[in-house]
Scaffold this active site. Structure first.
Site, PDB file in Angstrom:
ATOM      1  N   ASP A  13       0.815  -1.219   0.000  1.00 66.17           N
ATOM      2  CA  ASP A  13       0.000   0.000   0.000  1.00 66.17           C
ATOM      3  C   ASP A  13       0.847   1.267   0.000  1.00 66.17           C
ATOM      4  O   ASP A  13       0.416   2.307   0.507  1.00 66.17           O
ATOM      5  CB  ASP A  13      -0.952   0.024   1.213  1.00 66.17           C
ATOM      6  CG  ASP A  13      -1.753  -1.256   1.329  1.00 66.17           C
ATOM      7  OD1 ASP A  13      -2.253  -1.711   0.284  1.00 66.17           O
ATOM      8  OD2 ASP A  13      -1.845  -1.813   2.436  1.00 66.17           O
ATOM      9  N   LYS A  16       2.361   2.253  -5.182  1.00 67.41           N
ATOM     10  CA  LYS A  16       3.083   1.818  -6.377  1.00 67.41           C
ATOM     11  C   LYS A  16       2.293   2.103  -7.651  1.00 67.41           C
ATOM     12  O   LYS A  16       2.851   2.535  -8.649  1.00 67.41           O
ATOM     13  CB  LYS A  16       3.384   0.305  -6.290  1.00 67.41           C
ATOM     14  CG  LYS A  16       4.292  -0.053  -5.137  1.00 67.41           C
ATOM     15  CD  LYS A  16       4.437  -1.552  -4.968  1.00 67.41           C
ATOM     16  CE  LYS A  16       3.205  -2.238  -4.462  1.00 67.41           C
ATOM     17  NZ  LYS A  16       2.826  -1.966  -3.074  1.00 67.41           N
ATOM     18  N   ASN A  38      -4.740 -10.084  -4.522  1.00 76.37           N
ATOM     19  CA  ASN A  38      -4.572  -9.542  -3.169  1.00 76.37           C
ATOM     20  C   ASN A  38      -4.109  -8.084  -3.244  1.00 76.37           C
ATOM     21  O   ASN A  38      -4.276  -7.321  -2.301  1.00 76.37           O
ATOM     22  CB  ASN A  38      -3.579 -10.381  -2.332  1.00 76.37           C
ATOM     23  CG  ASN A  38      -2.276 -10.695  -3.039  1.00 76.37           C
ATOM     24  OD1 ASN A  38      -2.146 -10.477  -4.234  1.00 76.37           O
ATOM     25  ND2 ASN A  38      -1.313 -11.221  -2.312  1.00 76.37           N
ATOM     26  N   GLY A  40      -4.062  -4.143  -4.573  1.00 77.12           N
ATOM     27  CA  GLY A  40      -5.043  -3.137  -4.980  1.00 77.12           C
ATOM     28  C   GLY A  40      -4.272  -1.882  -5.331  1.00 77.12           C
ATOM     29  O   GLY A  40      -3.859  -1.143  -4.449  1.00 77.12           O
ATOM     30  N   HIS A  41      -3.988  -1.696  -6.611  1.00 82.08           N
ATOM     31  CA  HIS A  41      -3.196  -0.535  -7.027  1.00 82.08           C
ATOM     32  C   HIS A  41      -4.136   0.592  -7.453  1.00 82.08           C
ATOM     33  O   HIS A  41      -4.901   0.448  -8.394  1.00 82.08           O
ATOM     34  CB  HIS A  41      -2.225  -0.929  -8.143  1.00 82.08           C
ATOM     35  CG  HIS A  41      -1.136  -1.841  -7.648  1.00 82.08           C
ATOM     36  ND1 HIS A  41      -0.174  -2.381  -8.445  1.00 82.08           N
ATOM     37  CD2 HIS A  41      -0.872  -2.297  -6.392  1.00 82.08           C
ATOM     38  CE1 HIS A  41       0.644  -3.123  -7.707  1.00 82.08           C
ATOM     39  NE2 HIS A  41       0.226  -3.089  -6.463  1.00 82.08           N
ATOM     40  N   THR A 129      -5.943 -11.665   2.657  1.00 78.90           N
ATOM     41  CA  THR A 129      -7.022 -11.023   1.901  1.00 78.90           C
ATOM     42  C   THR A 129      -8.053 -12.067   1.447  1.00 78.90           C
ATOM     43  O   THR A 129      -9.083 -11.713   0.886  1.00 78.90           O
ATOM     44  CB  THR A 129      -6.468 -10.308   0.651  1.00 78.90           C
ATOM     45  OG1 THR A 129      -5.831 -11.283  -0.180  1.00 78.90           O
ATOM     46  CG2 THR A 129      -5.469  -9.222   1.022  1.00 78.90           C
ATOM     47  N   GLN A 224       2.351  -5.822  -3.332  1.00 75.49           N
ATOM     48  CA  GLN A 224       2.625  -5.944  -1.894  1.00 75.49           C
ATOM     49  C   GLN A 224       3.918  -5.167  -1.565  1.00 75.49           C
ATOM     50  O   GLN A 224       4.287  -4.271  -2.300  1.00 75.49           O
ATOM     51  CB  GLN A 224       2.719  -7.399  -1.441  1.00 75.49           C
ATOM     52  CG  GLN A 224       1.400  -8.160  -1.476  1.00 75.49           C
ATOM     53  CD  GLN A 224       1.013  -8.668  -2.847  1.00 75.49           C
ATOM     54  OE1 GLN A 224       1.797  -9.291  -3.525  1.00 75.49           O
ATOM     55  NE2 GLN A 224      -0.203  -8.397  -3.266  1.00 75.49           N
ATOM     56  N   THR A 239       3.006 -12.545   2.528  1.00 70.93           N
ATOM     57  CA  THR A 239       2.272 -13.143   1.420  1.00 70.93           C
ATOM     58  C   THR A 239       3.096 -14.329   0.896  1.00 70.93           C
ATOM     59  O   THR A 239       4.150 -14.639   1.452  1.00 70.93           O
ATOM     60  CB  THR A 239       1.948 -12.089   0.333  1.00 70.93           C
ATOM     61  OG1 THR A 239       1.025 -12.680  -0.597  1.00 70.93           O
ATOM     62  CG2 THR A 239       3.191 -11.591  -0.399  1.00 70.93           C
ATOM     63  N   THR A 300      -8.302  -3.348  -1.513  1.00 76.14           N
ATOM     64  CA  THR A 300      -8.858  -4.648  -1.916  1.00 76.14           C
ATOM     65  C   THR A 300      -9.915  -5.131  -0.939  1.00 76.14           C
ATOM     66  O   THR A 300     -10.954  -5.639  -1.331  1.00 76.14           O
ATOM     67  CB  THR A 300      -7.717  -5.694  -2.027  1.00 76.14           C
ATOM     68  OG1 THR A 300      -6.829  -5.245  -3.041  1.00 76.14           O
ATOM     69  CG2 THR A 300      -8.231  -7.065  -2.392  1.00 76.14           C
ATOM     70  N   THR A 301      -9.645  -4.969   0.359  1.00 70.54           N
ATOM     71  CA  THR A 301     -10.552  -5.554   1.361  1.00 70.54           C
ATOM     72  C   THR A 301     -11.330  -4.494   2.134  1.00 70.54           C
ATOM     73  O   THR A 301     -12.264  -4.841   2.863  1.00 70.54           O
ATOM     74  CB  THR A 301      -9.736  -6.363   2.387  1.00 70.54           C
ATOM     75  OG1 THR A 301      -8.770  -5.474   2.979  1.00 70.54           O
ATOM     76  CG2 THR A 301      -9.022  -7.524   1.737  1.00 70.54           C
ATOM     77  N   SER A 412       5.508  12.514  -3.354  1.00 68.26           N
ATOM     78  CA  SER A 412       4.106  12.554  -3.757  1.00 68.26           C
ATOM     79  C   SER A 412       3.309  13.305  -2.695  1.00 68.26           C
ATOM     80  O   SER A 412       3.470  13.068  -1.500  1.00 68.26           O
ATOM     81  CB  SER A 412       3.591  11.130  -3.920  1.00 68.26           C
ATOM     82  OG  SER A 412       2.199  11.147  -4.183  1.00 68.26           O
TER      83      SER A 412
HETATM   84  P1  IMP Z   1      -2.484 -12.799   1.279  1.00 71.38           P
HETATM   85  O1  IMP Z   1      -1.364 -12.524   0.352  1.00 71.38           O
HETATM   86  O2  IMP Z   1      -3.811 -12.336   0.765  1.00 71.38           O
HETATM   87  O3  IMP Z   1      -2.549 -14.227   1.740  1.00 71.38           O
HETATM   88  O4  IMP Z   1      -2.239 -11.959   2.615  1.00 71.38           O
HETATM   89  C1  IMP Z   1      -1.098 -12.176   3.437  1.00 71.38           C
HETATM   90  C2  IMP Z   1      -0.735 -10.889   4.181  1.00 71.38           C
HETATM   91  O5  IMP Z   1      -0.299  -9.919   3.257  1.00 71.38           O
HETATM   92  C3  IMP Z   1      -1.917 -10.246   4.929  1.00 71.38           C
HETATM   93  O6  IMP Z   1      -1.425  -9.595   6.082  1.00 71.38           O
HETATM   94  C4  IMP Z   1      -2.429  -9.209   3.944  1.00 71.38           C
HETATM   95  O7  IMP Z   1      -3.093  -8.155   4.594  1.00 71.38           O
HETATM   96  C5  IMP Z   1      -1.117  -8.760   3.324  1.00 71.38           C
HETATM   97  N1  IMP Z   1      -1.289  -8.283   1.954  1.00 71.38           N
HETATM   98  C6  IMP Z   1      -1.483  -9.022   0.846  1.00 71.38           C
HETATM   99  N2  IMP Z   1      -1.575  -8.247  -0.238  1.00 71.38           N
HETATM  100  C7  IMP Z   1      -1.423  -6.993   0.193  1.00 71.38           C
HETATM  101  C8  IMP Z   1      -1.384  -5.736  -0.479  1.00 71.38           C
HETATM  102  O8  IMP Z   1      -1.486  -5.631  -1.703  1.00 71.38           O
HETATM  103  N3  IMP Z   1      -1.201  -4.638   0.313  1.00 71.38           N
HETATM  104  C9  IMP Z   1      -1.032  -4.730   1.657  1.00 71.38           C
HETATM  105  N4  IMP Z   1      -1.040  -5.889   2.322  1.00 71.38           N
HETATM  106  C10 IMP Z   1      -1.232  -7.005   1.592  1.00 71.38           C
END
Ligand code: IMP
Length: 423
Positions: A13, A16, A38, A40-41, A129, A224, A239, A300-301, A412
């Site tokens: 987050d 990027k 997972n 969210g850009h 996520t 990520q 992740t 994303t969530t 930024s």
């Molecule tokens: P997963 O990759 O969805 O299994 O999540 C594993 C961990 O990475 C969790 O703590 C998520 O909140 C974090 N995570 C996964 N993708 C992102 C992202 O794009 N931004 C921030 N945190 C992420």
């Protein structure tokens, strides 16, 4: 031509998507190399916000080719939704979007397995996520996965069935209460696969090789952040892919000696979503102000992000493992109005002062040691020239550049493309 990389240096987050969008006019090809939906850009331009999950952030530029590399995991259902949104914006994605045959497919049962695995962990859950990322990469490394190229084969549905059946017995094994209607999920999945199959599948490592040879410029877009890397992140709260620079080599088929610039993106403070250690996390009014002003909710969530001061120990580590050549500082505007800013420069670890990330960074072992900086009150969001930045912010930047031994080339000051100051 060398391949440039753009990576997040914190827990994701960092912003990027915005910077890829800003830099895309300089590149012929934008390539995602790991992660999946997972991510969210977020991109903001012409007063509108766009969130991309799997599709590279160069998609809104007419001339750029966008490649989803072999290291990415694709959920056809989410992918289709992204395509539908692009179609609403009249983006001609069929012309500019390429998919690696070696990318792995997220099945509906991967998502269910993610939910079952998290539910079984109770309080120790990762805070995933729940997009099926972990189970899909497990099938990839376990040599059971279904790949994009398989969809071109006549027997792909048999492969799918065998894998889904195995997943169902694994879900039973977890013995947790997960409600689902697989028939319904599969109807949606098969319809989405049909749409995915209407796109161009390629042998992406060969494509990248030839593109490089013919002098095309390529930007690899990370997802990520480095502290979520499966090897170097805060394991097990990470992740399931290599989010660091090496991941671009395996996720695109680019040799290490072909990497050029490594752009490291970081927020002027720190955020984290999901569980896991976060030494500089704030539980006070400062943390609340960062969350409120920075609108720190997951793209994303929608989950609230945890907020804290900048952690230079962690940032240095991320610069090291990635070989960062330039830094880009995001959301500097969010820090306007803080009387004092803090930056963690070392940790007190089991009674000793250390300046590196130890194996165990659980809160009971770690206490950050801070340096204080005077804050500023000026609103940065309308600024467009480096010369107009307040002295206190310049002092903050100078300190970081000196400590990290790297230039901060972009600051930024807001989510819009236009709110970008080049230094
Ligand atoms: P997963 O990759 O969805 O299994 O999540 C594993 C961990 O990475 C969790 O703590 C998520 O909140 C974090 N995570 C996964 N993708 C992102 C992202 O794009 N931004 C921030 N945190 C992420």
């Amino acid at each position: 031509m060398a391949v440039d990389l753009l990576l997040g240096l914190q827990w994701g987050d960092e912003g990027k998507g915005k910077i890829v969008d800003v830099l895309t006019s300089k590149y012929n090809i934008i390539a995602r190399f790991q992660g999946g939906p997972n991510a969210g850009h977020t991109l903001v331009f012409n007063g509108k916000k766009h969130v991309l999950h799997t599709i590279p952030s160069g998609i809104f530029h007419d001339k750029a080719t966008n490649l989803v590399g072999n290291g990415v995991v694709i959920d056809p259902v989410i992918f289709k939704k992204e395509l539908d949104k692009l179609a609403e914006q009249d983006v001609d994605y069929k012309k500019s979007l390429l998919i690696s045959r070696k990318a792995h497919i997220i099945l509906p049962t991967h998502r269910l397995l993610d939910a079952a695995s998290e539910a079984s962990k109770g309080k120790a859950k990762i805070g995933s996520t729940l997009k099926g990322i972990g189970p899909t990469y497990m099938d990839k490394t376990g040599r059971n996965g279904l790949r994009v190229g398989d969809l071109e084969l006549d027997n792909w549905k048999e492969k799918y069935r065998a894998l889904a059946n195995k997943h169902e017995s694994m879900i039973d094994f977890y013995n947790v209460d997960i409600q689902y209607d697989l028939k319904e999920l599969e109807t949606e999945f098969f319809a989405a696969v049909k749409v995915l199959k209407s796109l161009k599948f390629i042998d992406s490592e060969e494509y990248i090789y030839q593109a490089q040879k013919s002098g095309q410029s390529i930007l690899a877009e990370g997802a990520q952040g480095s502290l979520l890397d499966i090897d170097f992140g805060t394991y097990p709260f990470v992740t399931s892919s290599n989010t660091t620079a090496a991941g671009a080599c395996t996720g695109l088929g680019v040799a290490p000696n072909q990497i050029g610039e490594v752009f490291g993106i970081f927020k002027a403070y720190t955020t984290r979503v999901g569980s896991g250690p976060f030494p500089t996390e704030l539980f006070d009014a400062d943390g609340e102000m960062m969350a409120k002003v920075g609108q720190e909710f997951g793209a994303t969530t929608g989950r609230a992000r945890r907020c804290g001061w900048l952690d230079l120990v962690a940032l240095k580590y991320a610069c090291q493992v990635n070989g960062v050549t330039q830094l880009m500082m995001m959301k500097a505007d969010v820090l306007s109005g803080f009387k004092t800013l803090k930056v963690a420069t070392a940790y007190k670890y089991k009674g000793e002062t250390i300046t590196h990330l130890p194996f165990n960074i659980e809160p009971e072992n770690i206490e950050p040691i801070y340096s204080d900086f005077k804050g500023w009150t000026a609103d940065l969001t309308e600024m467009s020239e480096a010369s107009t930045l307040p002295k206190e912010l310049n002092d903050y930047i100078d300190f970081l550049e000196k400590e990290l031994e790297l230039p901060i080339t972009i600051v930024s000051v807001g989510p819009d493309r236009k709110q970008t100051i080049f230094r």
